[in-house]
Design a protein around this motif. Sequence first.
Motif, PDB file in Angstrom:
ATOM      1  N   PHE A   5      65.445  15.351  85.698  1.00  0.00           N
ATOM      2  CA  PHE A   5      65.327  13.920  85.381  1.00  0.00           C
ATOM      3  C   PHE A   5      64.961  13.105  86.619  1.00  0.00           C
ATOM      4  O   PHE A   5      64.164  12.164  86.540  1.00  0.00           O
ATOM      5  CB  PHE A   5      66.619  13.383  84.764  1.00  0.00           C
ATOM      6  CG  PHE A   5      66.751  13.685  83.304  1.00  0.00           C
ATOM      7  CD1 PHE A   5      65.830  13.202  82.387  1.00  0.00           C
ATOM      8  CD2 PHE A   5      67.801  14.455  82.840  1.00  0.00           C
ATOM      9  CE1 PHE A   5      65.948  13.471  81.039  1.00  0.00           C
ATOM     10  CE2 PHE A   5      67.936  14.747  81.487  1.00  0.00           C
ATOM     11  CZ  PHE A   5      67.004  14.249  80.581  1.00  0.00           C
ATOM     12  N   ILE A   6      65.507  13.462  87.763  1.00  0.00           N
ATOM     13  CA  ILE A   6      65.167  12.760  89.012  1.00  0.00           C
ATOM     14  C   ILE A   6      63.680  12.953  89.322  1.00  0.00           C
ATOM     15  O   ILE A   6      62.970  11.998  89.636  1.00  0.00           O
ATOM     16  CB  ILE A   6      66.041  13.249  90.185  1.00  0.00           C
ATOM     17  CG1 ILE A   6      67.484  12.776  89.994  1.00  0.00           C
ATOM     18  CG2 ILE A   6      65.482  12.757  91.524  1.00  0.00           C
ATOM     19  CD1 ILE A   6      68.464  13.399  90.963  1.00  0.00           C
ATOM     20  N   GLY A   7      63.214  14.190  89.232  1.00  0.00           N
ATOM     21  CA  GLY A   7      61.796  14.471  89.490  1.00  0.00           C
ATOM     22  C   GLY A   7      60.891  13.741  88.523  1.00  0.00           C
ATOM     23  O   GLY A   7      59.876  13.157  88.916  1.00  0.00           O
ATOM     24  N   GLN A   8      61.260  13.749  87.248  1.00  0.00           N
ATOM     25  CA  GLN A   8      60.442  13.059  86.244  1.00  0.00           C
ATOM     26  C   GLN A   8      60.444  11.553  86.479  1.00  0.00           C
ATOM     27  O   GLN A   8      59.424  10.888  86.328  1.00  0.00           O
ATOM     28  CB  GLN A   8      60.945  13.376  84.833  1.00  0.00           C
ATOM     29  CG  GLN A   8      59.988  12.959  83.753  1.00  0.00           C
ATOM     30  CD  GLN A   8      58.633  13.631  83.885  1.00  0.00           C
ATOM     31  OE1 GLN A   8      58.517  14.841  83.951  1.00  0.00           O
ATOM     32  NE2 GLN A   8      57.586  12.840  83.945  1.00  0.00           N
ATOM     33  N   GLY A   9      61.585  11.009  86.894  1.00  0.00           N
ATOM     34  CA  GLY A   9      61.669   9.579  87.203  1.00  0.00           C
ATOM     35  C   GLY A   9      60.776   9.204  88.371  1.00  0.00           C
ATOM     36  O   GLY A   9      60.050   8.205  88.323  1.00  0.00           O
ATOM     37  N   ILE A  43      57.258  17.743  93.940  1.00  0.00           N
ATOM     38  CA  ILE A  43      58.126  18.664  94.697  1.00  0.00           C
ATOM     39  C   ILE A  43      59.454  18.859  93.968  1.00  0.00           C
ATOM     40  O   ILE A  43      59.936  19.985  93.809  1.00  0.00           O
ATOM     41  CB  ILE A  43      58.355  18.156  96.133  1.00  0.00           C
ATOM     42  CG1 ILE A  43      57.072  18.295  96.955  1.00  0.00           C
ATOM     43  CG2 ILE A  43      59.509  18.905  96.807  1.00  0.00           C
ATOM     44  CD1 ILE A  43      57.102  17.585  98.293  1.00  0.00           C
ATOM     45  N   VAL A  44      60.046  17.756  93.512  1.00  0.00           N
ATOM     46  CA  VAL A  44      61.333  17.859  92.808  1.00  0.00           C
ATOM     47  C   VAL A  44      61.157  18.600  91.482  1.00  0.00           C
ATOM     48  O   VAL A  44      61.966  19.464  91.130  1.00  0.00           O
ATOM     49  CB  VAL A  44      61.973  16.465  92.599  1.00  0.00           C
ATOM     50  CG1 VAL A  44      63.237  16.566  91.776  1.00  0.00           C
ATOM     51  CG2 VAL A  44      62.273  15.813  93.942  1.00  0.00           C
ATOM     52  N   LEU A  45      60.092  18.288  90.741  1.00  0.00           N
ATOM     53  CA  LEU A  45      59.851  18.984  89.475  1.00  0.00           C
ATOM     54  C   LEU A  45      59.551  20.464  89.698  1.00  0.00           C
ATOM     55  O   LEU A  45      59.981  21.312  88.904  1.00  0.00           O
ATOM     56  CB  LEU A  45      58.716  18.318  88.701  1.00  0.00           C
ATOM     57  CG  LEU A  45      59.072  16.980  88.058  1.00  0.00           C
ATOM     58  CD1 LEU A  45      57.829  16.336  87.456  1.00  0.00           C
ATOM     59  CD2 LEU A  45      60.143  17.157  86.996  1.00  0.00           C
ATOM     60  N   LEU A  46      58.840  20.789  90.777  1.00  0.00           N
ATOM     61  CA  LEU A  46      58.581  22.192  91.086  1.00  0.00           C
ATOM     62  C   LEU A  46      59.890  22.911  91.396  1.00  0.00           C
ATOM     63  O   LEU A  46      60.121  24.030  90.924  1.00  0.00           O
ATOM     64  CB  LEU A  46      57.614  22.320  92.259  1.00  0.00           C
ATOM     65  CG  LEU A  46      57.330  23.749  92.720  1.00  0.00           C
ATOM     66  CD1 LEU A  46      56.646  24.547  91.608  1.00  0.00           C
ATOM     67  CD2 LEU A  46      56.481  23.748  93.974  1.00  0.00           C
ATOM     68  N   THR A  47      60.741  22.268  92.172  1.00  0.00           N
ATOM     69  CA  THR A  47      62.049  22.847  92.479  1.00  0.00           C
ATOM     70  C   THR A  47      62.837  23.104  91.195  1.00  0.00           C
ATOM     71  O   THR A  47      63.431  24.168  91.012  1.00  0.00           O
ATOM     72  CB  THR A  47      62.840  21.902  93.410  1.00  0.00           C
ATOM     73  OG1 THR A  47      62.067  21.683  94.593  1.00  0.00           O
ATOM     74  CG2 THR A  47      64.193  22.484  93.777  1.00  0.00           C
ATOM     75  N   TYR A  48      62.824  22.135  90.308  1.00  0.00           N
ATOM     76  CA  TYR A  48      63.509  22.265  89.024  1.00  0.00           C
ATOM     77  C   TYR A  48      62.906  23.401  88.198  1.00  0.00           C
ATOM     78  O   TYR A  48      63.640  24.208  87.606  1.00  0.00           O
ATOM     79  CB  TYR A  48      63.425  20.938  88.270  1.00  0.00           C
ATOM     80  CG  TYR A  48      64.066  20.956  86.907  1.00  0.00           C
ATOM     81  CD1 TYR A  48      65.448  21.024  86.775  1.00  0.00           C
ATOM     82  CD2 TYR A  48      63.297  20.889  85.750  1.00  0.00           C
ATOM     83  CE1 TYR A  48      66.045  21.029  85.522  1.00  0.00           C
ATOM     84  CE2 TYR A  48      63.880  20.894  84.500  1.00  0.00           C
ATOM     85  CZ  TYR A  48      65.262  20.967  84.391  1.00  0.00           C
ATOM     86  OH  TYR A  48      65.840  20.970  83.152  1.00  0.00           O
ATOM     87  N   ALA A  49      61.577  23.496  88.162  1.00  0.00           N
ATOM     88  CA  ALA A  49      60.904  24.544  87.388  1.00  0.00           C
ATOM     89  C   ALA A  49      61.253  25.930  87.931  1.00  0.00           C
ATOM     90  O   ALA A  49      61.478  26.871  87.156  1.00  0.00           O
ATOM     91  CB  ALA A  49      59.400  24.322  87.408  1.00  0.00           C
TER      92      ALA A  49
END
Length: 83
Positions: A5-9, A43-49
């Motif tokens: 959610f942080i990455g998407q935000g 970067i955050v979404l990649l980390t999450y993925a």
Amino acid sequence: MILGFIGQGMFSMRFIVQWIASEKAKQSVIPFSFWIFSLAGSIVLLTYAIFRKDIVFTLGQLPGMFIYSRNIWLIKRSNKKIK
């Protein structure tokens, strides 16, 4: 899930930043912060993925990181030439 959610935000903020900048300029513009939010969100979404072990999501985020980084580098290089 919070990381996702942080990455998407962060990724979504780039559209808001671009919209506000374009409204102020009365023309379509892409401000530097658009690329910063794009890279940070990616970067955050990649980390999450990677954490979720989702290969499709991971591969979907990788190209954008290079594109956003390249645009940031080009802007910084262009600004150095102007000064």
